[in-house]
Design a protein around this motif. Structure first.
Motif, short mmCIF file in Angstrom:
data_model
loop_
_atom_site.label_atom_id
_atom_site.label_comp_id
_atom_site.label_asym_id
_atom_site.label_seq_id
_atom_site.Cartn_x
_atom_site.Cartn_y
_atom_site.Cartn_z
N LEU A 18 48.66 50.00 31.37
CA LEU A 18 49.30 49.08 30.42
C LEU A 18 50.79 48.99 30.71
CD1 LEU A 18 47.46 50.23 27.16
CD2 LEU A 18 47.12 48.09 28.40
N HIS A 19 51.20 47.86 31.23
CA HIS A 19 52.63 47.64 31.48
C HIS A 19 52.89 46.14 31.56
CE1 HIS A 19 51.18 46.95 35.46
NE2 HIS A 19 50.90 48.21 35.68
N GLN A 20 54.16 45.82 31.71
CA GLN A 20 54.50 44.39 31.59
C GLN A 20 53.92 43.53 32.70
OE1 GLN A 20 58.64 43.45 31.02
NE2 GLN A 20 58.09 41.30 30.82
N ASP A 21 53.71 44.14 33.85
CA ASP A 21 53.11 43.39 34.96
C ASP A 21 51.59 43.54 34.91
OD1 ASP A 21 52.90 41.87 37.23
OD2 ASP A 21 53.29 43.55 38.59
N GLY A 22 51.03 43.27 33.74
CA GLY A 22 49.61 43.49 33.52
C GLY A 22 48.75 42.29 33.89
N ILE A 23 47.56 42.27 33.35
CA ILE A 23 46.52 41.30 33.72
C ILE A 23 46.86 39.87 33.33
CG2 ILE A 23 44.22 40.57 33.01
CD1 ILE A 23 43.37 43.50 33.07
N GLN A 24 47.52 39.71 32.19
CA GLN A 24 47.66 38.36 31.64
C GLN A 24 48.62 37.48 32.45
OE1 GLN A 24 45.61 37.45 29.17
NE2 GLN A 24 44.79 39.52 29.41
N THR A 25 48.26 36.19 32.52
CA THR A 25 49.04 35.25 33.31
C THR A 25 49.73 34.20 32.43
OG1 THR A 25 47.14 33.77 33.48
CG2 THR A 25 47.44 35.40 35.25
N GLY A 26 49.47 34.25 31.13
CA GLY A 26 50.00 33.22 30.25
C GLY A 26 48.98 32.14 29.95
N MET A 27 47.81 32.23 30.60
CA MET A 27 46.76 31.22 30.39
C MET A 27 46.28 31.20 28.95
SD MET A 27 43.17 30.99 32.56
CE MET A 27 42.14 32.11 31.54
N ILE A 28 46.23 32.37 28.33
CA ILE A 28 45.75 32.47 26.94
C ILE A 28 46.96 32.71 26.04
CG2 ILE A 28 44.20 33.69 25.37
CD1 ILE A 28 42.74 34.67 28.01
N PRO A 29 47.32 31.70 25.22
CA PRO A 29 48.54 31.80 24.43
C PRO A 29 48.54 33.01 23.50
CG PRO A 29 47.55 29.61 24.23
CD PRO A 29 46.58 30.46 24.95
N GLY A 30 49.63 33.74 23.49
CA GLY A 30 49.78 34.86 22.57
C GLY A 30 49.21 36.17 23.08
N ARG A 31 48.40 36.11 24.14
CA ARG A 31 47.80 37.34 24.66
C ARG A 31 48.75 37.96 25.69
NH1 ARG A 31 41.40 37.50 26.30
NH2 ARG A 31 41.20 36.71 24.16
#
Lengths: 308, 308, 308, 308
Positions: free
Chosen positions: B56-69
């Motif tokens: 768990l860190h800022q360079d994690g899985i999420q790409t911004g595709m799902i708003p708020g996640r």
């Protein structure tokens, strides 16, 4: 000011620096071997599971006494959002802001330093705002599963909870061990019940925080002698607070985390577990309590489960 | 737009509303009985533990595709702060802001609604910004410990990972079951490996997200027939994405979460586990995967551990 | 329960729906014309500037009474980080989590709804967790600069601060206007001083919050008659709290924000300004108070400045 | 590595340490006297107001290039919540998590250090995770209102925007001054338009960030000679990036913030203002741009307004 000679003498006796090599970052978790886990699983009888975490919400444990250790602000970022158009499947998503040490948590080995050092002699300034804990971050634990032993000190005293300001001593631990009919051994995770968390569950947060019963500065040697892997209890500060020795603040933290490299758990709710252990007449079980892998974390929320 | 007849027919066949009473909030977790847990513990042989969460860190899985996640913003609120004066024991504390579904997580039963309903027929609008999920919040799970079974679909196909856009079908699950030499049974937690998370581990986050292999709309009936307690896999969206049936988005979510009341796990890293299972020649184990008890959460990060 | 007839009668008299067209999203801010601004600038005599915001930090105004309205958690994400190597220029960066209504702030027009409507008759359910305020979001204000008039009601009463529970009435506003020697006119921003914020500045946060003096339900008609552009004061709830009419909660909010489309400011520190106005013997000035442009915000922190 | 002699020579020429006393924490903001403000207000002709901030939302300027500088995560903590019972007035509240330097912002004087020092010779390590900037925190600015002068360098070059990698030199500033027909003088806030923010507005965030035109290392002497109070522009990094002199990173930051004690503004949207100035044929105006008073902040979002 510097730490008193008394502290340094205990420190010398419990120090584990170098014991698992100069590169080690997990300290006494090394004591949880595959064999320890096999034996832990062998304690399982009924299959009952008891959760040990307090709920995470904004009206949580924290009172503002510890700056930055905020209760969870848990918000919805989407509520029944029909992402793909009206009439389609709808999703709800949430986000949280919280102190990693705000609820039921583990202190990682980077949580405390003294004399400029953290566990294994690493420089304290290896922790920075942007790298966080470069050494012994909470994610290095990887997994925490072992035999858990509940030492119900309150019960051993015939009390529902210990009085405020009562230190938990090695003799108390012996008495609770006797009550439990189990010997704490290498690799065990010891859960120490004072009953103090009842204050918190009753909404008396200030009273829960301070003054509080907690571990005596004499307990680290007890843990060290038995090669305990980790210790958790049901108080905010873990150790007796205010401290036993004037002006010697947080000595148990410094001995456990820095000298021994032993993680500490705080704000664990041991009430239901105490009832189940008493009911089953046994105080050893399989314990699963892996922290969330925050890279460089000096702590982490945890949702521990005792499996009996 | 409304959901097609095809969806509603499957829904009828897998629906569990009322099965555990009108007041039930945990669905198929009810299938994890004490006996199931005892048998799960009996699978333990070597005591090896394998963690299944991504860091768990800022360079994690999420790409911004799902708003708020949002990926974790993990900051230090104190670094070696000498709270009680110069030369005293110093503490470091951290805080985090993150989407509860951002990393390795469970979808709670409130995560998805369709036709205005969540699990057990509760109104979808019982979820609000301030109460969050009033019913079936993630904290209702209390503990998730059961037998885990790894269905290594990639391996069953002789592949390191399934090609993008490949649905995982009931036949694939049968083949992986056969390979594992184990029959999935009531109360099991099934982990389904596609190998897709390798993309993420290699830093190809966009490719990881979409298009992705994932579960076919035909799998919920397979889970229902075996009375599975929960299912997790190693993809972002869990189900095949984009979907198999045009304009039918997230049908597996709707069937699993809403109709069956069965929690789903996503972004689980099953790579190390697959290697260990292959090494030990067995694909069933004790699995501990309790979510953090966010009150009213529609999901939660989890740090699952397989214990072999 | 529904709102009483008394409320609806006032509502009818102050309603501005449609006044600036069906598409309007900013209400009475329309009254701030270029000419108003020119005249506001013409009030400037000495060039003194007085800031009106309270400091933003974790020990802020909020007590936890209003769920989710958290004081700022302000953390450093980098401290003297030598991004480009040792010995190079170092940077420090910070991040914050806070309620947009936690400190000195504007209520946007979406902050309140009644009978399913927000300003200009828009449906209240146009506000959602993921879109936030689709209409009349705080960013629509673009800029807030006009003539400010301090109505020092406490001073007009010969008091340092109004007693708790004292409503501020139209007659009070008349008296303060008289004291100021200035007539409130179209496009003005009216700042109403009760002195209540002294409680907060003295660390008495609970006493600051409740019970508190504040605006009477009779004041919206006064503002409407004068075509005021916006109103701010030095209390937590803006209006008298608890309310004057039993069971009629937040009527001023509903009249100002929903019916008139007039923004409200809260927690403005008017103490220094009151002293300066008394010193200069004039109570009208140029006021600059633009909210941060949070898209869809129902409020925003603001750092207002009076320029004399 | 250490900073080159060239840097130290300029530093010596622009240094303001001690100029306003050893206790000073606001640097060149001292140059904004009451008289400067009176003259600034006298520039006002039409009363038009032009906002200069970009919208604050999750799809903001930041790309993840700068760790911890996160775009706003803006969530609703309540949506039409009927706090006092069904049928009563309903409220909506929001919360945000964001980098203070994420959008249109001011760099406070604590944002940069070099050689272990911040402005006025204060030790850089006076900034810590828990105190934040003990000296020269952004809240010390109190108010920022002065004459603003738009130096439209792009327009002076007959271009809509400067090419990537183009340094803005003192000669460019002279040319833009000439175009504007205005002499920059003591206490002015200079806004320098490169047009680069068009990239961002067009959704080309990566291109906006880097490479970018920006201020030359030669400009601080120009600002110093004219006793400018503050400077802002329409780029992410403010200064030319990558830098003009190999391996000399962020020299303008170090000269402006550390040596001169002059705040810098970044990500200001100067497009509408440029059009209005061209339309009105004048490039000087009243500028209001007070940061939010984050205690110890090394920066702050700001919603600047030019008043013409």
């Amino acid at each position: 000011m510097s730490l008193p000679a008394e502290f340094h003498e205990i420190a010398k006796r419990v120090n584990n620096w170098g014991r698992w090599g100069a590169a080690d970052e997990i300290g006494t978790l090394n004591l949880i071997t595959d064999e320890v886990v096999r034996e832990a699983a062998a304690t399982l009888r009924t299959g009952r599971r008891v959760p040990l975490a307090v709920p995470l919400h904004q009206d949580g444990i924290q009172t503002g006494m510890i700056p930055g250790r905020v209760n969870p602000l848990h918000t919805m970022v989407a509520v029944n959002m029909e992402v793909f158009g009206p009439g389609t499947v709808a999703t709800s998503d949430d986000a949280v802001t919280m102190g990693l040490q705000a609820g039921t948590h583990w202190d990682g080995l980077g949580h405390v330093s003294h004399s400029g050092r953290i566990y294994n002699g690493r420089p304290a300034d290896s922790i920075t705002a942007h790298t966080r804990a470069a050494f012994s971050g909470i994610e290095k634990a990887r997994h925490i599963v072992s035999r858990g032993v509940l030492l119900d000190v309150a019960r051993a005293h015939g009390a529902d909870r210990l009085p405020e300001g009562r230190p938990v001593t090695p003799e108390d631990l012996d008495a609770a061990e006797e009550l439990a009919g189990v010997k704490v051994r290498s690799g065990d995770i010891v859960l120490i019940r004072t009953g103090q968390i009842q204050r918190c569950l009753a909404g008396e947060k200030e009273a829960y925080a301070f003054p509080s019963p907690g571990l005596s500065v004499r307990t680290p040697e007890w843990f060290h002698a038995r090669d305990v892997a980790a210790v958790a209890n049901d108080t905010l500060t873990f150790e007796i607070f205010p401290p036993e020795i004037e002006d010697l603040w947080l000595p148990v933290h410094a001995l456990d985390l820095v000298e021994m490299g032993m993680m500490q758990g705080q704000n664990w709710n041991l009430e239901e577990l105490a009832a189940v252990c008493a009911d089953e007449g046994r105080w050893a079980f399989l314990l699963s309590a892996t922290p969330e892998p925050f890279t460089g974390g000096t702590g982490s929320p945890v949702a521990p489960v005792a499996i009996l």
